[in-house]
Enzyme design. Structure first.
Site, PDB file in Angstrom:
ATOM      1  N   LYS A 137      22.107 -21.410 -29.709  1.00 16.18           N
ATOM      2  CA  LYS A 137      21.083 -22.372 -30.127  1.00 16.18           C
ATOM      3  C   LYS A 137      20.075 -22.588 -28.994  1.00 16.18           C
ATOM      4  O   LYS A 137      20.317 -22.194 -27.850  1.00 16.18           O
ATOM      5  CB  LYS A 137      21.780 -23.677 -30.554  1.00 16.18           C
ATOM      6  CG  LYS A 137      22.720 -23.471 -31.772  1.00 16.18           C
ATOM      7  CD  LYS A 137      23.403 -24.766 -32.198  1.00 16.18           C
ATOM      8  CE  LYS A 137      24.338 -24.531 -33.371  1.00 16.18           C
ATOM      9  NZ  LYS A 137      24.994 -25.796 -33.842  1.00 16.18           N
ATOM     10  N   TYR A 168      21.239 -23.899 -42.936  1.00 13.95           N
ATOM     11  CA  TYR A 168      22.035 -25.131 -42.953  1.00 13.95           C
ATOM     12  C   TYR A 168      21.927 -25.851 -44.299  1.00 13.95           C
ATOM     13  O   TYR A 168      22.039 -27.073 -44.352  1.00 13.95           O
ATOM     14  CB  TYR A 168      21.602 -26.038 -41.794  1.00 13.95           C
ATOM     15  CG  TYR A 168      22.176 -25.608 -40.451  1.00 13.95           C
ATOM     16  CD1 TYR A 168      23.560 -25.534 -40.255  1.00 13.95           C
ATOM     17  CD2 TYR A 168      21.357 -25.289 -39.377  1.00 13.95           C
ATOM     18  CE1 TYR A 168      24.105 -25.143 -39.036  1.00 13.95           C
ATOM     19  CE2 TYR A 168      21.892 -24.906 -38.149  1.00 13.95           C
ATOM     20  CZ  TYR A 168      23.267 -24.837 -37.990  1.00 13.95           C
ATOM     21  OH  TYR A 168      23.800 -24.456 -36.777  1.00 13.95           O
ATOM     22  N   ASN A 188      24.971 -28.610 -29.401  1.00 16.89           N
ATOM     23  CA  ASN A 188      26.295 -28.000 -29.160  1.00 16.89           C
ATOM     24  C   ASN A 188      26.242 -26.481 -28.944  1.00 16.89           C
ATOM     25  O   ASN A 188      27.234 -25.791 -29.166  1.00 16.89           O
ATOM     26  CB  ASN A 188      27.299 -28.427 -30.240  1.00 16.89           C
ATOM     27  CG  ASN A 188      26.887 -28.013 -31.628  1.00 16.89           C
ATOM     28  OD1 ASN A 188      25.880 -27.323 -31.810  1.00 16.89           O
ATOM     29  ND2 ASN A 188      27.669 -28.403 -32.619  1.00 16.89           N
ATOM     30  N   HIS A 226      26.396 -21.455 -32.624  1.00 12.23           N
ATOM     31  CA  HIS A 226      26.860 -21.454 -34.016  1.00 12.23           C
ATOM     32  C   HIS A 226      27.766 -20.255 -34.270  1.00 12.23           C
ATOM     33  O   HIS A 226      27.517 -19.181 -33.744  1.00 12.23           O
ATOM     34  CB  HIS A 226      25.658 -21.353 -34.975  1.00 12.23           C
ATOM     35  CG  HIS A 226      26.028 -20.864 -36.348  1.00 12.23           C
ATOM     36  ND1 HIS A 226      26.573 -21.698 -37.292  1.00 12.23           N
ATOM     37  CD2 HIS A 226      25.990 -19.634 -36.915  1.00 12.23           C
ATOM     38  CE1 HIS A 226      26.835 -20.985 -38.399  1.00 12.23           C
ATOM     39  NE2 HIS A 226      26.486 -19.737 -38.190  1.00 12.23           N
ATOM     40  N   GLU A 280      24.790 -14.398 -43.467  1.00 14.68           N
ATOM     41  CA  GLU A 280      23.925 -14.849 -42.368  1.00 14.68           C
ATOM     42  C   GLU A 280      23.378 -13.662 -41.581  1.00 14.68           C
ATOM     43  O   GLU A 280      22.202 -13.661 -41.191  1.00 14.68           O
ATOM     44  CB  GLU A 280      24.704 -15.818 -41.469  1.00 14.68           C
ATOM     45  CG  GLU A 280      25.004 -17.144 -42.175  1.00 14.68           C
ATOM     46  CD  GLU A 280      26.004 -18.031 -41.455  1.00 14.68           C
ATOM     47  OE1 GLU A 280      26.482 -17.670 -40.358  1.00 14.68           O
ATOM     48  OE2 GLU A 280      26.309 -19.111 -41.990  1.00 14.68           O
TER      49      GLU A 280
HETATM   50  P1  GTP Z   1      27.615 -24.610 -36.769  1.00 14.48           P
HETATM   51  O1  GTP Z   1      28.372 -23.470 -36.185  1.00 14.48           O
HETATM   52  O2  GTP Z   1      26.300 -24.873 -36.095  1.00 14.48           O
HETATM   53  O3  GTP Z   1      27.489 -24.480 -38.285  1.00 14.48           O
HETATM   54  O4  GTP Z   1      28.508 -25.910 -36.448  1.00 14.48           O
HETATM   55  P2  GTP Z   1      29.874 -26.366 -37.136  1.00 14.48           P
HETATM   56  O5  GTP Z   1      30.281 -25.397 -38.206  1.00 14.48           O
HETATM   57  O6  GTP Z   1      30.844 -26.637 -36.045  1.00 14.48           O
HETATM   58  O7  GTP Z   1      29.456 -27.758 -37.768  1.00 14.48           O
HETATM   59  P3  GTP Z   1      28.761 -28.057 -39.172  1.00 14.48           P
HETATM   60  O8  GTP Z   1      28.488 -26.808 -39.934  1.00 14.48           O
HETATM   61  O9  GTP Z   1      29.533 -29.137 -39.821  1.00 14.48           O
HETATM   62  O10 GTP Z   1      27.365 -28.694 -38.683  1.00 14.48           O
HETATM   63  C1  GTP Z   1      26.267 -27.845 -38.368  1.00 14.48           C
HETATM   64  C2  GTP Z   1      25.545 -28.401 -37.172  1.00 14.48           C
HETATM   65  O11 GTP Z   1      24.887 -29.602 -37.531  1.00 14.48           O
HETATM   66  C3  GTP Z   1      26.441 -28.812 -35.994  1.00 14.48           C
HETATM   67  O12 GTP Z   1      26.790 -27.737 -35.164  1.00 14.48           O
HETATM   68  C4  GTP Z   1      25.542 -29.799 -35.279  1.00 14.48           C
HETATM   69  O13 GTP Z   1      24.578 -29.109 -34.469  1.00 14.48           O
HETATM   70  C5  GTP Z   1      24.838 -30.474 -36.438  1.00 14.48           C
HETATM   71  N1  GTP Z   1      25.529 -31.705 -36.804  1.00 14.48           N
HETATM   72  C6  GTP Z   1      26.650 -31.841 -37.557  1.00 14.48           C
HETATM   73  N2  GTP Z   1      27.007 -33.133 -37.676  1.00 14.48           N
HETATM   74  C7  GTP Z   1      26.071 -33.827 -36.986  1.00 14.48           C
HETATM   75  C8  GTP Z   1      25.876 -35.214 -36.724  1.00 14.48           C
HETATM   76  O14 GTP Z   1      26.628 -36.084 -37.170  1.00 14.48           O
HETATM   77  N3  GTP Z   1      24.792 -35.534 -35.953  1.00 14.48           N
HETATM   78  C9  GTP Z   1      23.927 -34.601 -35.444  1.00 14.48           C
HETATM   79  N4  GTP Z   1      22.882 -34.985 -34.702  1.00 14.48           N
HETATM   80  N5  GTP Z   1      24.093 -33.287 -35.675  1.00 14.48           N
HETATM   81  C10 GTP Z   1      25.142 -32.918 -36.433  1.00 14.48           C
HETATM   82 MG    MG Z   2      28.963 -24.748 -39.738  1.00 13.00          MG
END
Ligand code: GTP
Ligand code: MG
Length: 130
Positions: free
Chosen positions: A9, A49, A112, A115, A126
């Protein structure tokens, strides 16, 4: 063979963590099969997303992912999808175990660093968009 989409990212790119992230997957034993530096357009970020559309953090998430270049990668290997998710660690870096990328290198959910696809189907989908 199973493949997954890994994306460093914008914060990971800006902080100079691309090499370390690649190194973790290489050392584990996975094979890098594609890589590009890419400025993600808003519509593609929204598509990537789409499962989070409507959630309160969605606009912030799209702003974050489009805030600078990302490094898009395809990796292959046995069990690579689940293994990559383990190497990356929990979504909230404060809950991610030490030894994982997010556990060692990040502190905020909204920044974070990396991805990883959550299923082999999404991995193929993807990779196909890039
Ligand atoms: P990805 O690998 O990026 O898909 O992350 P993930 O699979 O661990 O998490 P998820 O798919 O649930 O969420 C996608 C992304 O959205 C996360 O990696 C975060 O960057 C963002 N995100 C998720 N929850 C929150 C939240 O509560 N607040 C904020 N600011 N960002 C969030
Ligand atoms: Mg995810």
């Amino acid at each position: 063979v199973e493949e997954t989409y890994i994306m460093v990212k914008p914060d990971g790119v800006q902080r100079g963590l691309v090499g370390e992230i690649i190194s973790r997957f290489e050392k584990k034993g996975f094979k890098l099969t594609g890589l590009k530096l890419f400025q993600c357009p808003k519509d593609l970020a929204e598509e990537h997303y789409k499962d989070h559309k409507g959630k309160p953090f969605f606009p912030k998430l799209i702003g974050y992912i489009t805030s600078g270049p990302v490094v898009c990668m395809a990796w292959e290997g046995i069990g690579v999808v689940a293994s990559a998710r383990k190497l990356i660690g929990a979504t909230n870096p404060l809950n991610a175990e030490p030894g994982t990328l997010r556990g060692d290198l990040a502190v905020q959910t909204g920044r974070n660093i990396v991805h990883g696809s959550d299923s082999p189907e999404n991995g193929k989908r993807e990779i196909g968009k890039i």
